[in-house]
Design an enzyme around this catalytic site. Sequence first.
Site, PDB file in Angstrom:
ATOM      1  N   VAL A  88      43.084  28.775  37.522  1.00 43.88           N
ATOM      2  CA  VAL A  88      43.293  29.079  38.939  1.00 43.88           C
ATOM      3  C   VAL A  88      42.749  30.476  39.238  1.00 43.88           C
ATOM      4  O   VAL A  88      43.194  31.471  38.669  1.00 43.88           O
ATOM      5  CB  VAL A  88      44.785  29.001  39.314  1.00 43.88           C
ATOM      6  CG1 VAL A  88      44.969  29.279  40.804  1.00 43.88           C
ATOM      7  CG2 VAL A  88      45.358  27.639  38.946  1.00 43.88           C
ATOM      8  N   LYS A  89      41.788  30.519  40.138  1.00 43.27           N
ATOM      9  CA  LYS A  89      41.099  31.772  40.474  1.00 43.27           C
ATOM     10  C   LYS A  89      41.731  32.376  41.728  1.00 43.27           C
ATOM     11  O   LYS A  89      41.806  31.710  42.772  1.00 43.27           O
ATOM     12  CB  LYS A  89      39.614  31.480  40.694  1.00 43.27           C
ATOM     13  CG  LYS A  89      38.701  32.684  40.708  1.00 43.27           C
ATOM     14  CD  LYS A  89      37.251  32.207  40.800  1.00 43.27           C
ATOM     15  CE  LYS A  89      36.273  33.368  40.781  1.00 43.27           C
ATOM     16  NZ  LYS A  89      34.884  32.886  40.990  1.00 43.27           N
TER      17      LYS A  89
END
Length: 218
Positions: A88-89
Amino acid sequence: MKFFLDTANLEEIKQAISIGILDGVTTNPSLIARESLFNKKDIQKHYKNICYLLNKNEDLSAEVISNNYNDIIEEGIELSSLHPKIVVKIPATKIGIKAIKFFSEKKINTNCTLVFSAGQAILAAKSGATYISPFLGRLDDVSYDGLNLIRDIKIIYDEYRFNTKILAASIRNPIHIIECAKMGIYAITSPINVINHLFNHPLTNIGLENFLKEFNNF
């Protein structure tokens, strides 16, 4: 040093795989938009298709587009549930750092992006980010030395033995890659055209041409 491809294009990913240089993929909303993906269902399907191309130890950074804490958490959980390879960025904002801490405690991998200062890098590491993505090229664009930022972060991380890995981003030229390698940076993420420039040297081309000429004239 690991080579990540900064793209959402499946053909570019396949090209990097065929050469044998791919260690992972990073995307962002701009790259997703270039693939004409504008609805949630198609974007999620595209992320899965990228993951299916990757090997066991390779991962894909997929960026949240939400701006408030609760929505980032909800979106991040949804992204991470799409496939085990998804990281998850999250942008390096105050809310983003708080969200990274949440995901770290839940054992969900994160990539803290849009990092432009050593201070942001320290906060990301303290929150438990898996990766940070400092942006070299965008700093160079505004007359700051992006490589100096990478160097400072590396010194700080080594001093305090942070586990967060440096994933140098916004790579604009082969010099960025070489200098990061000299510093011992964990990975770079780059467009494929910049990586392809590493193959090129005029003396290699001239040497090959001369070898073939001499062989054919023997």
